[in-house]
Design a protein around this motif. Structure first.
Motif, PDB file in Angstrom:
ATOM      1  N   GLY A   1     -36.371  -5.963  61.753  1.00  0.00           N
ATOM      2  CA  GLY A   1     -35.576  -6.496  60.653  1.00  0.00           C
ATOM      3  C   GLY A   1     -35.796  -7.988  60.555  1.00  0.00           C
ATOM      4  O   GLY A   1     -36.478  -8.590  61.390  1.00  0.00           O
ATOM      5  N   ASP A   2     -35.220  -8.576  59.536  1.00  0.00           N
ATOM      6  CA  ASP A   2     -35.390 -10.016  59.366  1.00  0.00           C
ATOM      7  C   ASP A   2     -34.601 -10.783  60.412  1.00  0.00           C
ATOM      8  O   ASP A   2     -35.038 -11.831  60.884  1.00  0.00           O
ATOM      9  CB  ASP A   2     -34.980 -10.438  57.956  1.00  0.00           C
ATOM     10  CG  ASP A   2     -33.689  -9.781  57.502  1.00  0.00           C
ATOM     11  OD1 ASP A   2     -33.461  -8.613  57.841  1.00  0.00           O
ATOM     12  OD2 ASP A   2     -32.900 -10.456  56.842  1.00  0.00           O
ATOM     13  N   GLY A   3     -33.444 -10.240  60.828  1.00  0.00           N
ATOM     14  CA  GLY A   3     -32.740 -10.873  61.940  1.00  0.00           C
ATOM     15  C   GLY A   3     -33.558 -10.716  63.205  1.00  0.00           C
ATOM     16  O   GLY A   3     -33.772 -11.659  63.961  1.00  0.00           O
TER      17      GLY A   3
ATOM     18  N   ASP B   1     -29.969 -17.208  68.000  1.00  0.00           N
ATOM     19  CA  ASP B   1     -29.809 -16.238  69.079  1.00  0.00           C
ATOM     20  C   ASP B   1     -28.822 -16.799  70.093  1.00  0.00           C
ATOM     21  O   ASP B   1     -28.256 -17.872  69.896  1.00  0.00           O
ATOM     22  CB  ASP B   1     -31.152 -15.875  69.737  1.00  0.00           C
ATOM     23  CG  ASP B   1     -31.846 -17.065  70.388  1.00  0.00           C
ATOM     24  OD1 ASP B   1     -31.194 -18.097  70.628  1.00  0.00           O
ATOM     25  OD2 ASP B   1     -33.052 -16.962  70.652  1.00  0.00           O
ATOM     26  N   GLU B   2     -28.640 -16.086  71.180  1.00  0.00           N
ATOM     27  CA  GLU B   2     -27.645 -16.487  72.166  1.00  0.00           C
ATOM     28  C   GLU B   2     -28.118 -17.669  72.994  1.00  0.00           C
ATOM     29  O   GLU B   2     -27.310 -18.445  73.486  1.00  0.00           O
ATOM     30  CB  GLU B   2     -27.316 -15.310  73.085  1.00  0.00           C
ATOM     31  CG  GLU B   2     -26.514 -14.205  72.406  1.00  0.00           C
ATOM     32  CD  GLU B   2     -27.371 -13.193  71.679  1.00  0.00           C
ATOM     33  OE1 GLU B   2     -28.591 -13.429  71.518  1.00  0.00           O
ATOM     34  OE2 GLU B   2     -26.831 -12.153  71.258  1.00  0.00           O
ATOM     35  N   ILE B   3     -29.414 -17.778  73.192  1.00  0.00           N
ATOM     36  CA  ILE B   3     -29.902 -18.912  73.995  1.00  0.00           C
ATOM     37  C   ILE B   3     -29.632 -20.197  73.233  1.00  0.00           C
ATOM     38  O   ILE B   3     -29.146 -21.184  73.784  1.00  0.00           O
ATOM     39  CB  ILE B   3     -31.402 -18.737  74.321  1.00  0.00           C
ATOM     40  CG1 ILE B   3     -31.614 -17.471  75.156  1.00  0.00           C
ATOM     41  CG2 ILE B   3     -31.928 -19.952  75.058  1.00  0.00           C
ATOM     42  CD1 ILE B   3     -33.058 -17.214  75.563  1.00  0.00           C
TER      43      ILE B   3
ATOM     44  N   CYS C   1     -30.182  -2.164  61.925  1.00  0.00           N
ATOM     45  CA  CYS C   1     -30.290  -0.942  61.101  1.00  0.00           C
ATOM     46  C   CYS C   1     -31.764  -0.591  60.929  1.00  0.00           C
ATOM     47  O   CYS C   1     -32.179   0.554  61.084  1.00  0.00           O
ATOM     48  CB  CYS C   1     -29.647  -1.162  59.742  1.00  0.00           C
ATOM     49  SG  CYS C   1     -27.858  -1.406  59.817  1.00  0.00           S
ATOM     50  N   SER C   2     -32.573  -1.595  60.588  1.00  0.00           N
ATOM     51  CA  SER C   2     -34.006  -1.395  60.412  1.00  0.00           C
ATOM     52  C   SER C   2     -34.642  -0.838  61.675  1.00  0.00           C
ATOM     53  O   SER C   2     -35.496   0.048  61.627  1.00  0.00           O
ATOM     54  CB  SER C   2     -34.653  -2.729  60.041  1.00  0.00           C
ATOM     55  OG  SER C   2     -33.990  -3.802  60.693  1.00  0.00           O
ATOM     56  N   SER C   3     -34.232  -1.373  62.795  1.00  0.00           N
ATOM     57  CA  SER C   3     -34.856  -0.965  64.053  1.00  0.00           C
ATOM     58  C   SER C   3     -34.440   0.431  64.486  1.00  0.00           C
ATOM     59  O   SER C   3     -35.059   1.028  65.358  1.00  0.00           O
ATOM     60  CB  SER C   3     -34.521  -1.984  65.150  1.00  0.00           C
ATOM     61  OG  SER C   3     -35.174  -3.210  64.886  1.00  0.00           O
TER      62      SER C   3
HETATM   63  C1  LIG Z   1     -29.189  -9.824  72.325  1.00  0.00           C
HETATM   64  C2  LIG Z   1     -28.457  -9.252  71.188  1.00  0.00           C
HETATM   65  N1  LIG Z   1     -27.773 -10.054  70.388  1.00  0.00           N
HETATM   66  C3  LIG Z   1     -27.110  -9.565  69.332  1.00  0.00           C
HETATM   67  C4  LIG Z   1     -27.112  -8.237  69.086  1.00  0.00           C
HETATM   68  C5  LIG Z   1     -26.310  -7.697  67.933  1.00  0.00           C
HETATM   69  N2  LIG Z   1     -27.128  -7.309  66.819  1.00  0.00           N
HETATM   70  C6  LIG Z   1     -27.480  -6.032  66.640  1.00  0.00           C
HETATM   71  S1  LIG Z   1     -28.419  -5.808  65.273  1.00  0.00           S
HETATM   72  C7  LIG Z   1     -28.342  -7.449  64.883  1.00  0.00           C
HETATM   73  C8  LIG Z   1     -28.965  -8.020  63.658  1.00  0.00           C
HETATM   74  C9  LIG Z   1     -29.831  -7.096  62.960  1.00  0.00           C
HETATM   75  O1  LIG Z   1     -30.337  -7.717  61.822  1.00  0.00           O
HETATM   76  P1  LIG Z   1     -31.735  -7.260  61.237  1.00  0.00           P
HETATM   77  O2  LIG Z   1     -32.775  -7.342  62.276  1.00  0.00           O
HETATM   78  O3  LIG Z   1     -31.960  -8.052  60.002  1.00  0.00           O
HETATM   79  O4  LIG Z   1     -31.529  -5.738  60.936  1.00  0.00           O
HETATM   80  P2  LIG Z   1     -30.758  -5.008  59.751  1.00  0.00           P
HETATM   81  O5  LIG Z   1     -29.539  -4.406  60.374  1.00  0.00           O
HETATM   82  O6  LIG Z   1     -30.423  -6.018  58.706  1.00  0.00           O
HETATM   83  O7  LIG Z   1     -31.715  -3.989  59.271  1.00  0.00           O
HETATM   84  C10 LIG Z   1     -27.604  -8.119  65.823  1.00  0.00           C
HETATM   85  C11 LIG Z   1     -27.350  -9.569  65.761  1.00  0.00           C
HETATM   86  C12 LIG Z   1     -27.831  -7.417  69.961  1.00  0.00           C
HETATM   87  N3  LIG Z   1     -27.901  -6.111  69.813  1.00  0.00           N
HETATM   88  N4  LIG Z   1     -28.501  -7.966  70.989  1.00  0.00           N
END
Ligand SMILES: Cc1ncc(C[n+]2csc(CCOP(=O)(O)OP(=O)(O)O)c2C)c(N)n1
Ligand SMILES: Cc1ncc(C[n+]2csc(CCOP(=O)(O)OP(=O)(O)O)c2C)c(N)n1
Ligand code: SF4
Ligand code: SF4
Ligand SMILES: [Mg+2]
Ligand SMILES: [Mg+2]
Lengths: 351, 610, 610, 351
Positions: D111-113, B269-271, D68-70
């Protein structure tokens, strides 16, 4: 570049190690913790371990978060650079420091609040990246510095000094570290220096993410009946799986234990871990076995201590990133800056 | 019907597409072909916050005169997205043009009477030629490029050459694409007259390069000697880290071992990203992260640590539409205050405002020298418009005699010589102390870094006077920063005037054009482009010399204006905010209108229009 | 030697101790005994950031006239800590007094010639009477209270009564403590004359209560109807959550079931704390968190979400010395900017500035009404001085006819009646939209909350004009906030003057006293106490009426002054910063000096001293 | 208060559930995800589960982070309130919402991220607090929305679309959830609705922290050879330990499986989980056993799916906090505000 100067012997009567340093050369400022705090014993063990390992103090970097535990790097290794960062974020700062200079030894000191509450994410991610470090959590089950609130390692059902019962599940950092791929995992107790000093020595010699969960009672806020992190409780429930001896890379190996009860593990730096088994059959090279054993014993209320897992062949983050051997902070301008020539071709490709 | 617009090498074409349909590469081809004809071009991608299926636009400004900011308005719309048809049509200038896919007939009320409509049965042409659905999707885009080439008089040889370069490694694709291009081009040549919007070979591009700001900044980091990068993906900053990665692979691989002279970590993450940067900076490696608004919010605590413990760090903030998740694929300059005064307590941080990819490269490299010299976090403030769009910019240049300026670091010899080391001691009176790096000397120079108050020798202290001395030294250091930040660029009007304008960053090009427009209206302004914070005296002198100063920004609250007032003690009455914040890049028309209207109100038109 | 200070019911006593030694309770007893004698008292604890063994001080201001801010200087020092002896002795006013433990003899150079020294062999007396080490440590403190009682003429009956109350449940301790008290008192009566600093019964305390601001705010949250609290421990805010917990247990336990009408979660960090608060606020419960600077830095992203998605939330920021970890046990007003403009992008948040525990209670309760009404995050800005010190304040009062104002919420009937619901629709023109709570109606009123841009009906939108409309509505809402924030309190000088002063929060008491001092010097200022942000017109009218306005703050950078300039368009030249930021509470002397000196420079002394 | 109105039948031909709602009443806006994205299948399963459980749509609150998941909560249950919060912080927002009104059903989608990278701390802490919720991670091993970077659930050694090999240890959310005390833990696959729908139904009926790790391939960025989250890879390595049938609280129980192969678990709300064993001996009531089984099988490269653990007697956070039965957001002024009388005694005690 590494400069090793012969230290001046301030205390000619104190025993010196191979580098000529005395134990005092590894000490720091006078502790401002409460008298009897477990953390001070861990500081003493760190001093002892570094002394015994003949480590040049300035080749160690000490990093911490915020808390009583995180203050302790001020109280040992006064000649080493230290960084008391922000709450719960030592792992990232340590990771960055490590990336900048792969040649130093990194010692991260944290608390259970610092690592299991606010810092749980950073704890997990630094471990799973295999940062080459020794990460010690001085685990007292409470926030000492803010006066005794439960931390995330407090066991469900344990009682605070004020009598409040904790209803959340505890985080067992050892199990989590195992699961996340830590390549050296141990648990110990601040009250058992004989166990702790060799574990710290082994961790410092390990290449990869070495994690030690060290139970360290808070005499001020978590040493009462009903606490599962009090001196008495830990002594009663402590189940050591092995005793460790660390034998330096060039030292001869003498084993005076019964044959068959000692296992030798050679670490990446050539040091040998002599593991003396205690009663139970325990194999610290089996990660899945270690996790299972821990789960089962913890379900019975035991506090399993000792060297729980070690992978002497571990790789670290630098291996993953395939960085050069020269520390990045020592690269010359020439190695860093491609220069004007490179830009010509690049400009051409952007027209 | 108004007379159809007649213009050569000076118009705006906009493509309305669906994202994920492969249009981006065809549209890019169109823009690049014009460039190769020697005509300056600026292209801006307006894309949605998803991966596939939503509306996306691509706006191409063609300007032989070199006006490469957004102008406002559309002269030729290529309307490929039925979802957005109505508003796309509405956006066309009276007398403008529409190119659309006429395969399916549309009722007449879907069109406008005051524009010229060119219907090309793109789908039909395409489906006749191709069978594979993905191929159909991609080739349709190339076909409309062919149609445009015919309509505008684009040189087909240039397009063919570009396709040759693009698919160098896949020669079969070259032929296929060229064929598709000609399918479209021939259809138009056979059925339509060329438009009165015309392209013509020119020589106005010169040696300029065509590149986006994130790429340029990533390259600047390589040249600035950054060896540690920790980042977390976020639009529109992601491509900065990716560019750094690519350039490191190209330029920083040890030729003998194949190993990396850099470490790039995609953090959790950013932190963690900023934590890694600070740890690396503490340990003497140049380190950076890149992020956007939400990341800057998350990094606040660490930025305060860097300020107070004095650790060098560089943050690239590629700004997007805020607040909160806001408009993640739109542009703004709305993190200025968040960055300048980041973190709780009394703090101030230097900022750089590059105006284009050229300065992104320059300032990125410079940022690391400044961060080391000032031992603090420095923000480089890009925005989506600079960061993610290709701009025509001066070629990258580097002076090989330049040395990385590591700032005040005491090494082994210094310590060994017995020089007094106090980590927070103001030795030279500039507020900047000396530091040592871990591992330098066995017995000297070690100290304990912390975010708490401590004395000049880095020992913990809760004494009020010790704290105050340190905080005042930090102010002195910030004074020192003024002389290190790139000086503002002044551009005086041709006629003497008491009116001034201050602007920064991506506003630059639209501003230049607006100043010209205003000049032709008899409205003259001296202009000052601010390139960083803290502001040097020159900025305040400029303000002092003028009666009114317009402060042109791409945010709602006039954030740079706040900094000007607050740091320079400027009367706000003097600073007229000109604010554009709908998420699209500011246009010359907007600025000229807003400033012109206000000047008219104040009867500040000094002379009649020429 | 100067004449020993002669004062009755008007002096400053300071205790220098070691923390963890039990001195806090003895010192508190001393202060409370004076109060019980009817003499107003203010006590301030200056403690280190550790648990045991470091220096700590306790400063007691005794003022029959009711000046309960810090005055500056010490009349009687009780020097119990050898570590800090030198600076403690240095702090005594000329003609002042020193009480110390004379058990171990000290060389004469350890003392000063211009003070009166009273050596009492405290350790000796104590060790003669007690054997147990912990008892010795604790009783020594009570013994010096006895000594002081004799020296100052404190009524022993009052002390005995207080000890009786304190150890109500442990009668044995009552007797023991009383005995120790008399050990000290008798020793002094036998060996010394009373000092010329004297205590005398009075009736100036009235019905005021003696309480700290965190306790008062915690209680205010109960009265404000807060039912969810999520927090993370951090000095100096921890005791606010603890007070809320205690008062909830007392007042919010269902009498029948014994169950809790509240939920308090000690979260894993500050980000989770504010997340929980926002989740609860979204779902219609009143919720808050309490924190200090580092927490405010960590909460920035969520505060932006609350601003943009319009979710009510209340944050108590008990400010400490920044930046970074700074001086965690010292006081400052240095998070004003961090809070007011929290988060990336264009944002603004309302703030409240309570001046004392009385207003902490009031404003805490009010905060929840305002947050619901404005559907946004509201910060209540305390500081360590207000939050953690006991202040004499007006008794808590509550009007039982008062209803919790839930703001604009559409319920089942509204929806059922077919009333149009657009979550971000400005129905009344005040910028405040209606909301619905989850679970209200099976088919109507559901909507998707998000931090991204959306239209008035809460549907996702990337259109520039939709975004701009919404951002402008948010500015209208902020205008509406001006009328809801408590009005500033004006206090005009007795003589007409063109000089003004603006101040806020814990500065209030020292300011009042400073104004009196300045008045006696012929320097008159009208004063305005600002109670919240955004500022109402009255604030700007006040500024307009005056030539110069001093802005008195406890931070380095003049943060409230920045807000005044920025939001009111005030010429900074008019606003003279008066800044105290060494971490100790601001004193009347400091303000009077700083303002007096500047007025003298400007020859602004309107009349000769009376 | 709960209002249940008879829904108007917009689609008289569609089958209606016990509440009279059709499947369409549980749908949301049109998805803007990529065609073929696994997440859309999960949305469909959620719709199906809610329909089959006869849940009043407005009694469900859907919460998510960013990704995307969210985004998906916009694409199902259009009549429910939803909250697309900030990246990685859904768990805290959901916890707060749950505290405010214990009567709704909380569905967290992440999501996994969102949950394993930035949100790992919040994920862990919401689980260990036992928040009553269904927490679904739509796990594709990448950040979809930011175009395909590795997430923390990417397996070590797996390849990105660009060919980069991941060198960090993967976080296995299922194991972590088990360790942290989740009282319902399952893994499934977006491509296996027959397995997924009953799991979602069971989770929604569970009281306590119910976690479902649902592998959900990203067709855009992580469906290539070398990925361990592609449709093909998951299909090949999927090892289901059981098949589940959820039987409503008042429905008769018909089991048409072999005797002895089905286990019945009655949940807190009276619904019955009929677990049909598949081959292996697997006991979903044994937490330690589940962890061990997972570790062993995962070491062999299997993706273990099914209902992995359930504790039907689980307590939730409200139990721990002993909150009143009335939702806190429905307490009256009288219940919340102690009034003037209480202050008198209090003031007296402060003099
Ligand atoms: C604080 C913050 N950092 C970064 C982002 C950019 N960002 C949007 S979605 C995402 C990752 C999503 O990954 P995941 O949760 O696996 O969802 P997926 O799109 O794979 O379903 C990121 C890094 C954000 N919106 N907010
Ligand atoms: C961001 C932030 N939040 C809260 C605090 C306050 N704080 C200081 S130490 C601490 C907890 C320390 O607990 P632990 O890590 O267990 O250390 P211990 O004192 O028990 O050794 C907290 C919450 C802080 N310094 N920073
Ligand atoms: S409070 Fe507890 S953890 Fe902190 S120093 Fe004292 S005993 Fe140690
Ligand atoms: S990018 Fe991947 S996760 Fe996102 S919608 Fe497309 S397929 Fe699904
Ligand atoms: Mg602790
Ligand atoms: Mg993903």
């Amino acid at each position: 570049m590494t400069y090793i100067l012969k230290p001046q012997l301030h205390h000619p009567k104190l025993p010196a190690n191979a580098l000529g340093f005395t134990r005092r050369d590894y000490e720091g400022s006078v502790s401002t913790l409460c008298a009897g705090c477990g953390h001070d014993s861990i500081s003493a063990s760190i001093i002892q371990a570094c002394f015994e390992l003949d480590l040049p103090p300035h080749r160690i970097a000490k990093l911490s978060g915020i808390g009583c535990s995180s203050k302790t790097p001020d109280y040992f290794l006064g000649n080493s650079h230290g960084f008391n960062s922000v709450h719960g974020r030592m792992p990232s700062v340590l990771t960055g420091a490590n990336l900048a200079n792969r040649d130093l030894i990194y010692l991260g000191v944290s608390g259970d609040g610092d690592s299991a509450s606010i810092g749980f994410g950073q704890f997990a991610h630094s471990i799973r990246r295999g940062v080459n470090m020794t990460y010690i959590v001085e685990n007292n089950g409470v926030y000492g510095l803010t006066k005794g609130q439960f931390s995330a390692t407090s066991d469900r059902g344990s009682k605070s000094k004020k009598g409040v019962v904790n209803h959340d599940s505890a985080i067992d950092l050892v199990s989590v570290a195992l699961q996340l791929g830590a390549t050296f995992v141990a648990r110990s107790f601040s009250g058992d220096k004989a166990q702790l000093v060799p574990l710290i020595k082994a961790a410092l010699s390990h290449r990869g993410a070495a994690f030690i969960d060290c139970i360290s009672p808070c005499v001020q806020f978590n040493n009462h009946t009903g606490s599962t992190k009090s001196f008495d409780y830990v002594r009663e429930h402590n189940e050591a799986v092995n005793r460790l001896e660390v034998i330096g890379p060039r030292s001869p190996i003498h084993i005076d234990h019964e044959p068959g009860t000692t296992e030798l593990v050679t670490q990446h730096d050539g040091s040998v871990l002599a593991l003396h088994k205690l009663g139970v059959q325990y194999d610290p090279s089996d990660r899945v076995g270690a996790m299972t054993f821990l789960q089962q014993r913890q379900a019975l209320g035991e506090i399993v201590t000792g060297l729980l897992y070690v992978d002497p062949e571990a790789q670290d983050l630098h291996d993953g990133l395939e960085t050069v051997d020269t520390p990045l902070n020592a690269l010359s301008d020439r190695e860093l800056v491609p220069g004007a020539a490179a830009l010509e071709a690049l400009n051409a490709s952007l027209r | 019907m108004p007379k159809p617009l007649t213009r050569t090498n000076d118009f705006v074409v906009k493509f309305a597409n669906v994202n994920g349909s492969g249009s981006a590469s065809a549209n890019g081809l169109f823009a690049k072909a014009i460039l190769r004809m020697g005509v300056p071009v600026a292209a801006r991608n307006i894309f949605p916050s998803n991966i596939q299926g939503l509306p996306t636009w691509f706006e191409v400004r063609v300007s032989e005169d070199g006006h490469l900011g957004r102008r406002g308005g559309v002269d030729l719309m290529v309307a490929m997205n039925p979802q957005t048809w109505d508003r796309d049509i509405a956006e066309i200038e009276p007398g403008g043009y529409l190119l659309y896919d006429s395969t399916k007939p549309l009722p007449p009320e879907k069109f406008r009477g005051d524009i010229t409509v060119v219907g090309v049965p793109l789908t039909q042409i395409c489906n006749a030629a191709y069978n594979d659905p993905r191929q159909r999707q991609l080739m349709k885009n190339i076909i409309y490029v062919g149609a445009l080439a015919a309509l505008l008089g684009m040189d087909p040889a240039v397009v063919e050459a570009l396709l040759g370069e693009q698919f160098k490694s896949k020669p079969k694709l070259v032929a296929g694409n060229i064929e598709a291009f000609h399918l479209g081009r021939n259809h138009v040549l056979n059925h339509f007259m060329p438009l009165s919007l015309k392209l013509r070979h020119s020589d106005k591009v010169g040696d300029r390069i065509y590149v986006d700001g994130n790429t340029a900044a990533g390259l600047g980091c390589v040249y600035g000697g950054a060896s540690v990068c920790a980042w977390y993906p976020i639009t529109p900053s992601t491509s900065l880290a990716e560019a750094f990665t690519d350039y490191c692979e190209a330029y920083r691989t040890d030729p003998e071992t194949g190993k990396a002279r850099y470490a790039i970590v995609q953090a959790e993450d950013e932190i963690a990203s900023i934590g890694i940067v600070i740890g690396a900076g503490w340990n003497g490696a140049r380190a950076f992260t890149c992020t956007s608004g939400p990341g800057v919010s998350l990094m606040q605590e660490f930025v305060g640590l860097s300020y107070f413990a004095e650790i060098p760090a560089v943050i690239f903030d590629v700004q997007r539409g805020g607040p909160s998740t806001g408009m993640p694929t739109r542009t703004q300059q709305a993190d200025i205050l968040s960055a300048a005064y980041a973190s709780h307590g009394d703090t101030k941080h230097p900022l750089l405002f590059p105006q284009d990819p050229g300065e992104c490269f320059e300032f990125a490299a410079l940022a690391f020298d400044l961060a080391d010299r000032l031992q603090t976090t420095l923000f480089v403030m890009l925005d989506l418009d600079i960061g993610m769009n290709d701009w025509l910019t001066t070629p990258f240049a580097w002076d090989d005699s330049r040395k990385l300026d590591r700032g005040k670091v005491m090494g082994f010899e210094d310590l060994e010589s017995g020089r007094d080391f106090g980590r927070y001691l103001d030795v030279e009176g500039d507020g900047v102390p000396y530091r040592t790096l871990p591992g330098t000397h066995p017995t000297r120079g070690g100290y304990f870094t912390r975010g708490t108050s401590r004395n000049p020798y880095a020992r913990y202290s809760e004494e009020g006077s010790v704290y105050v001395d340190n905080m005042e030294r930090l102010l002195r250091k910030f004074e020192t920063a003024k002389s290190l930040i790139p000086a503002p660029v002044r551009r005086d009007a041709k006629r003497a005037t008491r009116q001034g304008a201050i602007y920064y960053g991506s506003t630059s090009l639209a501003m230049s054009e607006a100043l010209e427009v205003l000049h032709t209206q008899g409205r003259d302004l001296d202009a000052l482009r601010v390139r960083g914070f803290p502001f040097s005296d020159a900025v305040f002198e400029f303000i002092a010399e003028h009666e009114t100063v317009f402060v042109v920004e791409q945010n709602r609250d006039g954030q740079l204006r706040t900094l000007l007032m607050n740091e320079g003690g400027i009367d706000p009455a003097k600073l007229m905010p000109v604010l554009h914040f709908d998420g699209s890049p500011i246009t010359a028309r907007f600025i000229a209108d807003a400033v012109g209207r206000r000047m008219a109100q104040g009867e500040q038109v000094t002379e009649a229009a020429e």
